[in-house]
Each structure stands twice: as structure tokens, then as C-alpha cells.
Design an enzyme around this catalytic site. Structure first.
Site, mmCIF file in Angstrom:
data_model
loop_
_atom_site.group_PDB
_atom_site.id
_atom_site.type_symbol
_atom_site.label_atom_id
_atom_site.label_comp_id
_atom_site.label_asym_id
_atom_site.label_seq_id
_atom_site.Cartn_x
_atom_site.Cartn_y
_atom_site.Cartn_z
ATOM 1 N N GLU A 114 5.572 -3.271 1.024
ATOM 2 C CA GLU A 114 5.700 -2.986 -0.419
ATOM 3 C C GLU A 114 4.955 -1.687 -0.650
ATOM 4 O O GLU A 114 3.720 -1.669 -0.656
ATOM 5 C CB GLU A 114 5.072 -4.124 -1.230
ATOM 6 C CG GLU A 114 5.736 -5.470 -1.050
ATOM 7 C CD GLU A 114 7.096 -5.539 -1.705
ATOM 8 O OE1 GLU A 114 7.297 -4.883 -2.735
ATOM 9 O OE2 GLU A 114 7.968 -6.236 -1.168
ATOM 10 N N CYS A 117 2.115 0.566 -8.875
ATOM 11 C CA CYS A 117 3.159 1.075 -7.976
ATOM 12 C C CYS A 117 4.422 1.449 -8.730
ATOM 13 O O CYS A 117 5.103 2.394 -8.376
ATOM 14 C CB CYS A 117 3.455 0.057 -6.886
ATOM 15 S SG CYS A 117 3.917 -1.559 -7.519
ATOM 16 N N GLY A 164 0.832 -1.195 0.000
ATOM 17 C CA GLY A 164 0.000 0.000 0.000
ATOM 18 C C GLY A 164 0.864 1.240 0.000
ATOM 19 O O GLY A 164 2.030 1.210 -0.426
ATOM 20 N N SER A 165 0.313 2.305 0.507
ATOM 21 C CA SER A 165 1.009 3.598 0.437
ATOM 22 C C SER A 165 2.121 3.693 1.482
ATOM 23 O O SER A 165 2.078 3.034 2.525
ATOM 24 C CB SER A 165 -0.001 4.720 0.671
ATOM 25 O OG SER A 165 -0.558 4.574 1.954
ATOM 26 N N THR A 166 3.079 4.545 1.192
ATOM 27 C CA THR A 166 4.174 4.755 2.145
ATOM 28 C C THR A 166 3.644 5.360 3.436
ATOM 29 O O THR A 166 4.107 5.009 4.535
ATOM 30 C CB THR A 166 5.255 5.638 1.494
ATOM 31 O OG1 THR A 166 5.840 4.892 0.413
ATOM 32 C CG2 THR A 166 6.363 6.001 2.469
HETATM 33 P P1 NAD Z 1 -3.386 2.405 1.246
HETATM 34 O O1 NAD Z 1 -2.091 2.441 1.954
HETATM 35 O O2 NAD Z 1 -4.335 3.530 1.448
HETATM 36 O O3 NAD Z 1 -4.195 1.091 1.631
HETATM 37 C C1 NAD Z 1 -3.642 -0.201 1.471
HETATM 38 C C2 NAD Z 1 -4.353 -1.152 2.419
HETATM 39 O O4 NAD Z 1 -4.081 -0.740 3.758
HETATM 40 C C3 NAD Z 1 -5.873 -1.165 2.270
HETATM 41 O O5 NAD Z 1 -6.338 -2.474 2.473
HETATM 42 C C4 NAD Z 1 -6.311 -0.265 3.416
HETATM 43 O O6 NAD Z 1 -7.616 -0.548 3.869
HETATM 44 C C5 NAD Z 1 -5.285 -0.613 4.474
HETATM 45 N N1 NAD Z 1 -5.099 0.419 5.504
HETATM 46 C C6 NAD Z 1 -5.295 1.740 5.396
HETATM 47 N N2 NAD Z 1 -5.024 2.356 6.569
HETATM 48 C C7 NAD Z 1 -4.627 1.391 7.427
HETATM 49 C C8 NAD Z 1 -4.200 1.380 8.785
HETATM 50 N N3 NAD Z 1 -4.121 2.506 9.515
HETATM 51 N N4 NAD Z 1 -3.854 0.199 9.335
HETATM 52 C C9 NAD Z 1 -3.896 -0.941 8.622
HETATM 53 N N5 NAD Z 1 -4.309 -0.993 7.347
HETATM 54 C C10 NAD Z 1 -4.667 0.154 6.742
HETATM 55 O O7 NAD Z 1 -3.030 2.192 -0.290
HETATM 56 P P2 NAD Z 1 -4.012 2.147 -1.519
HETATM 57 O O8 NAD Z 1 -4.468 3.538 -1.787
HETATM 58 O O9 NAD Z 1 -5.022 1.065 -1.313
HETATM 59 O O10 NAD Z 1 -3.042 1.639 -2.672
HETATM 60 C C11 NAD Z 1 -2.234 2.468 -3.401
HETATM 61 C C12 NAD Z 1 -0.817 2.439 -2.847
HETATM 62 O O11 NAD Z 1 -0.321 1.109 -2.852
HETATM 63 C C13 NAD Z 1 0.145 3.237 -3.711
HETATM 64 O O12 NAD Z 1 0.983 3.989 -2.881
HETATM 65 C C14 NAD Z 1 0.939 2.158 -4.439
HETATM 66 O O13 NAD Z 1 2.204 2.550 -4.851
HETATM 67 C C15 NAD Z 1 0.992 1.098 -3.401
HETATM 68 N N6 NAD Z 1 1.304 -0.191 -4.030
HETATM 69 C C16 NAD Z 1 2.563 -0.699 -3.861
HETATM 70 C C17 NAD Z 1 2.910 -1.908 -4.483
HETATM 71 C C18 NAD Z 1 4.290 -2.483 -4.329
HETATM 72 O O14 NAD Z 1 4.466 -3.642 -4.652
HETATM 73 N N7 NAD Z 1 5.268 -1.731 -3.869
HETATM 74 C C19 NAD Z 1 1.967 -2.590 -5.255
HETATM 75 C C20 NAD Z 1 0.699 -2.028 -5.396
HETATM 76 C C21 NAD Z 1 0.376 -0.833 -4.771
#
Ligand code: NAD
Length: 504
Positions: A277, A311, A255-257
């Protein structure tokens, strides 16, 4: 010209049977159950705004139940005693089930996420199956080593026999994003199960459906109760309850950084293992000797595929000044030629952003760029009555310190910058908090490998972009993450080592 989206009726798709059973429940201990608090949330088709399903909204009580089930399955019952060969066969059967249901899973993914059907059907769903096939072959390759030691305390009459064993890390919370939902889930489930862990999978709130359908397939092929539990809901509720839970041993997060950093502090209570990741701001560098017939389409698909919601999207494009104009024009022509539409419409090249909020977020970068004097060569507009489509966009003239050049946009926005020397472009490419990936486009072997060595990125592609395979480790340098997925390092994430030292 008004922008219209072909009307797609979910009830006429192969996902109709699954969608009919509403509301969707949680998978806990092998049974489908409602959230303890009875709460639900809706998920909808981002192209049309049409509601697809109500989904259980898990909370802390459901997390407790899932963690208890996962712990029990880890320590007792069929999973605890499964042989490596049986585990491998089970993973192989999961891959078969995904492939057998690929058309349905792809339609469901397209409806819930928005991506074009071909991306799901011929890219991500087969790639999800490939994860299980790859790690099925590793399930019986987990072994330690025997180690000669220099210890002499036992005296001459005795000897030391020392060896290591590999053990599953334990109960894993797998938290995944919305851009490639089933594939991201598979990238965690396959190595975790091969290692013998039990899992609680939390899909993103925007895209819960393919994870739930996968749950049905897992039950169908005989994954024992409690080994995989699926909790749908919000990150700040169920995600946070998982990442702070004292009986979860590891978080595998994509997910996001920003959220990744939050998890570092959430995980510290019981020092959970953590793989992250995270986001990226990947450069694509086109050298003056590049074959532009390959480079321009390659760089275009590196930023426009999946609407740029990738990503590793190559969002910072550096073209040598000799070829800069040709690259800008080539990318702009390709962007303008892409047909936006419903992902299930075969004429569509690009679907919507996952949500209106995401489209507005993308647009905020363009609005700010325009006021900073950035030139919009093509695109730069939200489309459609749902406000979820975003025109593929090519920009020039962005300042290296601007948000456009430093923050992850996660949309179809290419920013092209000219450069004069390799040293200059290398410094610019590395000037980022992120370090996820990069691509190089050149016919010069030595320039390619010199740059590849000096780029701060977890993956460097040469004359290609976004090429993945389960065999190829994938992870981020700098603020793009901790640890690697895929390949042997991907399995290590789910294993602990134990040293046994015996006087014999
Ligand atoms: P996000 O970080 O908002 O959410 C990712 C997941 O985390 C979701 O399931 C969300 O519900 C959960 N989440 C959110 N807040 C949380 C918390 N406080 N505690 C625990 N879980 C929580 O990311 P997104 O908007 O769903 O996805 C986009 C991001 O993912 C982009 O930054 C992208 O670069 C990244 N990404 C990275 C890769 C990689 O392999 N490096 C692959 C795909 C996506």
C-alpha cells in the site's frame, strides 16, 4: 506574529502511566524484552520537541527470536488449534479493548505523531477497532469449494472427489508508516489474525508508541504468546531483517513507493507474498456544476486533514475555469483560517508535521516552486521554534511536469489548476505514476460515473474525499501498490488455497 504552541505535559495526560514505564520493550513470544543488543532510540512529541520515551531498537537477533516464536505459534499451541468461532470472539475482544482505551490511545497517538486529538479519538482509533469487529465476523467464513472434475483416469469403478481448503499464508511481517500508526497496524493485524496467521508488527521509528500499547492490550485480552510480536526500530535494520528473512512468508507493507520497490527485491529470496500500500498524488476534480458549498470544504479537508500526511490526500486540485477563481479563493480562505497548534490543544485545527525533517521536505517543494514561478496564494512557511509546523498552503501556476505536480509531498499543500474540458482534465488526472485515489465534485450523475470509470485510481470518491470503511476495498493502481486492504479482498491477502483431489 510569533507562533507559540500550548505547553502540554505528557505526565498530565491519560497516556502518563504507559509513558512512565521507560524504556519500552519489544513484545516477543508473549513477553516484554529488551533488544538483544541492548540498544534504544528516543521518540518525541513533534509539537514541543519534548522526549516521550526511550524505545528498544530491535536488530537481526530480535527478528530471529520473533520469527521463531511466530512460527512456533503458527504450528503448535493454542493458536494452531483455535476454532473459527474462538478466533472471531478474540478479535471482537480486541475491538472492545481498543474502544475501552480510546481516550488514552488517542492522546498517545497525538503526543507521538502530532495529529489533532479529534482526528485520533473520533476517526482513527474507532476505525482501528472497527477493523477487528469487521474481520471477527469473517473468521468463521473461510471455506473452500467442492469441484466437479472432468478427470476420467480413475476408470468407471471409481469417482473423483475434489475440493479446496483455505489456509493461513503463515508468518506475516506487517510494516507500517507513521501517518496513522494504530489504524495502519490494525488494518494488517485484523485480517491476518482472522485468517489464522501469526504476525510480527514493525511500527515506524517516528511513532512506535500506540503499537506498543496495543501490544499490552492484546496480551491482556488473551492473544496467545507468539501470535503477535512487536519489534520497534529502524526500517533499514529491523525492517530490512524482516523482509529478507527466509522464514517470513509474507510482507504486508504500507509506506512509500521507494521502500515498496526495495521490498520487492528483498522478498524474492523465498518468494514472500507481498502486499504493498504505497504513495499517491491524488487528483480532486471540481466540475463547473459542482455545489461549491460542499466541494470547497470537502476538497480542503481532503488535502489539509492530518496536515496532508495522508496517502490519499487530494493534492492536485483541478477546477473548471468557470469556477476556478472561486475555488482558489475558497481554499485559500479555509487554509488561512486553520489554527496550528499542539494536537492536544482543543483550539488546534492542525498539528505539526511528524518531524522537522518532514516539514523541511515539504518546504523544499515550495522553495523550488517559487523559483519556478509558482504563485503562493497562502501559506508556504515553516512555523514554530521546533520547526515542525507547516502553514496550510495553496499554490497556483504549477507546471504539469514539475515536482510539485508529480511527487508526493505528504504535507498540507494544495496545487490548483484550471481546466476547460472533461477530456483535458481526465488526461491530466491520469498523467501520474501513482493511481491511489481521486475525487470528483459534480451534480451530474452521468459525468461523475463516466469519469469514475476512466480514472486510473484504486478508489474514486464522488462528492466526498477520504471516506473509508472496513467493508470498502482500498488499494492502489500503478505505482501506488499491489493488492487491496479491507473487505473480502483484504482477507484474501492472508490466505493460501489448497486443492485436494481424491480417487474414491
Ligand atoms: P516509509 O516507506 O519511509 O516507511 C514505512 C515503514 O517502512 C516504516 O516502518 C519504516 O521503518 C519501514 N522501512 C523503511 N525502510 C525499510 C526497508 N529498507 N525495509 C523494510 N522496512 C523499511 O514511509 P513513511 O515515510 O513512514 O510513510 C509515508 C508513506 O506511506 C507515504 O508515501 C504514504 O503515501 C504511504 N502511505 C500509504 C498508505 C496506503 O494505504 N497506500 C497509507 C499510509 C501511508
Amino acid at each position: 506574529m510569533p507562533f507559540t504552541v500550548a505547553s502540554i505535559d505528557p505526565e498530565k495526560t491519560r497516556a502518563a502511566r504507559f509513558l512512565a514505564g521507560d524504556p519500552k520493550q519489544l513484545l516477543i513470544d508473549g513477553r516484554w524484552v529488551s533488544a538483544a543488543a541492548g540498544a534504544t532510540f528516543g521518540t518525541s512529541d513533534p509539537a514541543s520537541g519534548r522526549g516521550l520515551a526511550l524505545v528498544a531498537r530491535a536488530g537481526r537477533e530480535d527478528v530471529d527470536a520473533a520469527v521463531t516464536a511466530a512460527r512456533r505459534a503458527l504450528n503448535h499451541g493454542p493458536w494452531a488449534g483455535i476454532t473459527p468461532a474462538e478466533k472471531g470472539r478474540l478479535l471482537w475482544r480486541i475491538a472492545d479493548a481498543i474502544e475501552d482505551h480510546a481516550d488514552e490511545l488517542a492522546e498517545l497517538e497525538t503526543l507521538d505523531q502530532g495529529k489533532v486529538y479529534a482526528t485520533a479519538r473520533f476517526g482513527e482509533i474507532p476505525a482501528a477497532a472497527a477493523q477487528f469487529r469487521y474481520y471477527s465476523g469473517m473468521a468463521n467464513q473461510l471455506h473452500g469449494t467442492t469441484i466437479p472434475t472432468s478427470i476420467t483416469r480413475q476408470g468407471p469403478a471409481k469417482r473423483i472427489f475434489a475440493y479446496t481448503t483455505r489456509e493461513p499464508v503463515g508468518v506475516v511481517a506487517a510494516i507500517v508508516p507513521w501517518n496513522s500508526p494504530l489504524l495502519m497496524a490494525a488494518m494488517k493485524l485484523a485480517p491476518a489474525l482472522a485468517a489464522g496467521c501469526t504476525v510480527i508488527l514493525k511500527p515506524a521509528e517516528n511513532t512506535p508508541l500506540t503499537a506498543l500499547r496495543l501490544g499490552e492490550l492484546l496480551v491482556g485480552v488473551g492473544v496467545p504468546a507468539g501470535v503477535v510480536n512487536i519489534l520497534t526500530g529502524y526500517g533499514t535494520e529491523v525492517g530490512s531483517a524482516l523482509s529478507t528473512h527466509r522464514d517470513v512468508d509474507k510482507i504486508a507493507f504500507t509506506g512509500s513507493t521507494a521502500v515498496g520497490k526495495q521490498l520487492i527485491s528483498d522478498a524474492r529470496g523465498n518468494l514472500k507474498r507481498l502486499t504493498l500500500e504505497l504513495g499517491g498524488k491524488s487528483p480532486a476534480i471540481i466540475l463547473p456544476d459542482a455545489n461549491l458549498e460542499i466541494a470547497v470544504p470537502g476538497v480542503a479537508s481532503g488535502i489539509f486533514d492530518n496536515g496532508g500526511q495522508v496517502c490519499v490526500a487530494g493534492s492536485r486540485i483541478y477546477a473548471h475555469r468557470d469556477i476556478y477563481q472561486e475555488v482558489v479563493e475558497g481554499l485559500a480562505d479555509r487554509a488561512a483560517a486553520l489554527t496550528l497548534g499542539h494536537g492536544l490543544d482543543p483550539d488546534s485545527d492542525m498539528g505539526p508535521m511528524v518531524s522537522r525533517g518532514q516539514a523541511e521536505r515539504v518546504h523544499s517543494f515550495i522553495t523550488q516552486g517559487r523559483s519556478d514561478g509558482v504563485e503562493v496564494i497562502t501559506g508556504g512557511a515553516i512555523e514554530g521554534c521546533q520547526g515542525t509546523f507547516y502553514r496550510p498552503t495553496v499554490l497556483t501556476g504549477a507546471d504539469p511536469g514539475s515536482r510539485l505536480m508529480r511527487e508526493e509531498i505528504f504535507g498540507p499543500v494544495a496545487v490548483v489548476t484550471p481546466y476547460d474540458s472533461l477530456d483535458e482534465v481526465l488526461a491530466w488526472a491520469n498523467d501520474s505514476e501513482y493511481g491511489l485515489a481521486a475525487s470528483l465534485w459534480t451534480e451530474s450523475l452521468s459525468n461523475a460515473h463516466r469519469l469514475a470509470a476512466d480514472l486510473n485510481a484504486g478508489t474514486v470518491w464522488i462528492n466526498c474525499h477520504s471516506y473509508f470503511s472496513p467493508e470498502l476495498p482500498k488499494g492502489g493502481h500503478k505505482e501506488s501498490g499491489w493488492g487491496y486492504e479491507n473487505g473480502a479482498p483484504g482477507l484474501e491477502n492472508y490466505l493460501e488455497s489448497k486443492t485436494v483431489c481424491a480417487v474414491i
